[in-house]
Design an enzyme around this catalytic site. Structure first.
Site, PDB file in Angstrom:
ATOM      1  N   ASP B   9      -7.629   2.045 -13.198  1.00 62.41           N
ATOM      2  CA  ASP B   9      -6.970   1.576 -11.924  1.00 62.41           C
ATOM      3  C   ASP B   9      -5.436   1.194 -12.171  1.00 62.41           C
ATOM      4  O   ASP B   9      -5.026   0.556 -13.097  1.00 62.41           O
ATOM      5  CB  ASP B   9      -7.751  -0.024 -11.804  1.00 62.41           C
ATOM      6  CG  ASP B   9      -7.532  -0.580 -10.287  1.00 62.41           C
ATOM      7  OD1 ASP B   9      -6.189  -0.229  -9.978  1.00 62.41           O
ATOM      8  OD2 ASP B   9      -8.316  -1.441 -10.071  1.00 62.41           O
ATOM      9  N   ILE B  13      -4.925  -5.308 -13.773  1.00 57.14           N
ATOM     10  CA  ILE B  13      -5.692  -6.455 -13.177  1.00 57.14           C
ATOM     11  C   ILE B  13      -5.083  -6.956 -11.782  1.00 57.14           C
ATOM     12  O   ILE B  13      -4.189  -7.350 -11.733  1.00 57.14           O
ATOM     13  CB  ILE B  13      -5.597  -7.583 -14.241  1.00 57.14           C
ATOM     14  CG1 ILE B  13      -5.819  -7.083 -15.634  1.00 57.14           C
ATOM     15  CG2 ILE B  13      -6.228  -9.024 -13.800  1.00 57.14           C
ATOM     16  CD1 ILE B  13      -5.759  -8.256 -16.955  1.00 57.14           C
ATOM     17  N   HIS B  14      -5.770  -6.997 -11.086  1.00 59.89           N
ATOM     18  CA  HIS B  14      -5.551  -7.660  -9.637  1.00 59.89           C
ATOM     19  C   HIS B  14      -6.937  -8.490  -9.503  1.00 59.89           C
ATOM     20  O   HIS B  14      -8.161  -8.286  -9.191  1.00 59.89           O
ATOM     21  CB  HIS B  14      -5.262  -6.807  -8.515  1.00 59.89           C
ATOM     22  CG  HIS B  14      -6.028  -5.364  -8.242  1.00 59.89           C
ATOM     23  ND1 HIS B  14      -6.395  -5.365  -7.094  1.00 59.89           N
ATOM     24  CD2 HIS B  14      -6.275  -4.415  -9.132  1.00 59.89           C
ATOM     25  CE1 HIS B  14      -7.162  -3.943  -7.189  1.00 59.89           C
ATOM     26  NE2 HIS B  14      -7.257  -3.713  -8.461  1.00 59.89           N
ATOM     27  N   GLY B  15      -6.513  -9.841  -9.387  1.00 57.10           N
ATOM     28  CA  GLY B  15      -7.360 -10.960  -9.342  1.00 57.10           C
ATOM     29  C   GLY B  15      -8.994 -10.859  -8.797  1.00 57.10           C
ATOM     30  O   GLY B  15      -9.791 -10.531  -9.845  1.00 57.10           O
ATOM     31  N   VAL B  17     -10.771  -8.264  -7.537  1.00 55.91           N
ATOM     32  CA  VAL B  17     -11.337  -7.147  -7.932  1.00 55.91           C
ATOM     33  C   VAL B  17     -11.851  -7.262  -9.349  1.00 55.91           C
ATOM     34  O   VAL B  17     -13.075  -6.889  -9.582  1.00 55.91           O
ATOM     35  CB  VAL B  17     -10.436  -5.803  -7.622  1.00 55.91           C
ATOM     36  CG1 VAL B  17     -10.945  -4.598  -8.200  1.00 55.91           C
ATOM     37  CG2 VAL B  17     -10.022  -5.792  -6.434  1.00 55.91           C
TER      38      VAL B  17
END
Lengths: 122, 159
Positions: B9, B13-15, B17
């Protein structure tokens, strides 16, 4: 949200919304954000919705990278309309106290209504 | 224990998801292997703050990442391994890290990138890496969020 704010306090001066497109990479979003921030030396406040979301992460990174002797941009997450209105109408500068008032305005606009109403009707 | 989830990805890190994936696969630690992120202290801090509260985040470049992932794979820790590109996944696989499935969840569009599925695009080199992974026995699945259906890479690979 800028449209809603405009209904209440008129168009928000010098405010730009930078939305993340589904297919946009963080780098491309960062470029869009930097270009919206401009480089004319005026203070920049970045309001993000979700702590840990990609727009927020990119904005935080830009803030960290631009930390220095000059005025650094400020990034605050958890934006709601109450906060935006405070930013639009109540902020003269980006000093610590102003940012604290901004955070407080955001928190103060989160209320579970019924208990609050019942409490005030006692 | 074996890696719980191995994901590519480019937003790392996107919160929300990541929180959903952690719950879905039952992992309790995030390990990022990405040279660029490992070298950028600011980016490391931002990503650590972006992880769900209480979830440890470790960031390594390829060499240190290989050692750490190998060590964790034989410990009781359940690991969510996250990379920015399939090229890293292939390198780790070639260097001996075992995983049966690669989840490709975010690869943005851009110059030289071919749209594959929904918002997922890949360069020729990344396409080749995913093909090689499949030849090595690792299934490559395109799946953005945990409650989506996975789409096999082979089904969208029109070479």
């Amino acid at each position: 949200m800028l449209g809603s704010a405009a209904m209440i306090c008129g168009p928000v001066a010098d405010a730009v919304a930078v939305d993340l497109q589904p297919e946009q990479s963080p780098e491309a979003y960062g470029d869009a954000l930097r270009s919206a921030m401009g480089d004319d030396g005026r203070p920049v406040l970045i309001l993000t919705d979700l702590l840990g979301g990609t727009p927020h992460n990119v904005a935080s990174l830009i803030c960290l990278e631009s930390r220095g002797p000059a005025l650094s941009p400020v990034c605050v997450s958890g934006t709601n309309l109450g906060m935006l209105l405070e930013a639009a109408t109540g902020m003269e500068s980006l000093d610590v106290d102003s940012i604290a008032r901004l955070e407080a305005a955001g928190r103060a606009s989160i209320v579970n209504v019924m208990p609050r109403l019942e409490q005030s009707n006692v | 224990m074996p890696l719980k989830l191995v994901r590519v990805d480019d937003r790392l890190i996107h919160g929300q998801v990541v929180a959903v994936w952690l719950r879905a696969v039952g992992a309790d630690r995030i390990v990022i292997v990405d040279d660029k992120t490992a070298q950028n202290e600011f980016l490391r801090d931002v990503l650590t703050l972006a992880a769900p509260q209480g979830t440890p985040v470790e960031v390594y470049g390829l060499t240190d990442g290989l050692a750490r992932v190998t060590e964790l794979a034989s410990s009781p820790t359940s690991v969510f391994l996250l990379m920015r590109t399939p090229l890293t996944a292939l390198r780790l696989r070639e260097l001996g890290v075992q995983f049966d499935m690669l989840n490709v969840g975010g690869l943005g569009a851009g110059p030289g990138r071919h749209p594959l599925y929904k918002n997922i695009s890949a360069t020729d080199e990344e396409m080749a890496a995913m093909r090689t992974l499949e030849e090595m026995g690792t299934k490559v699945e395109l799946r953005i969020v945990a409650d989506d259906h996975g789409v096999p890479f082979a089904s969208v690979d029109k070479r």
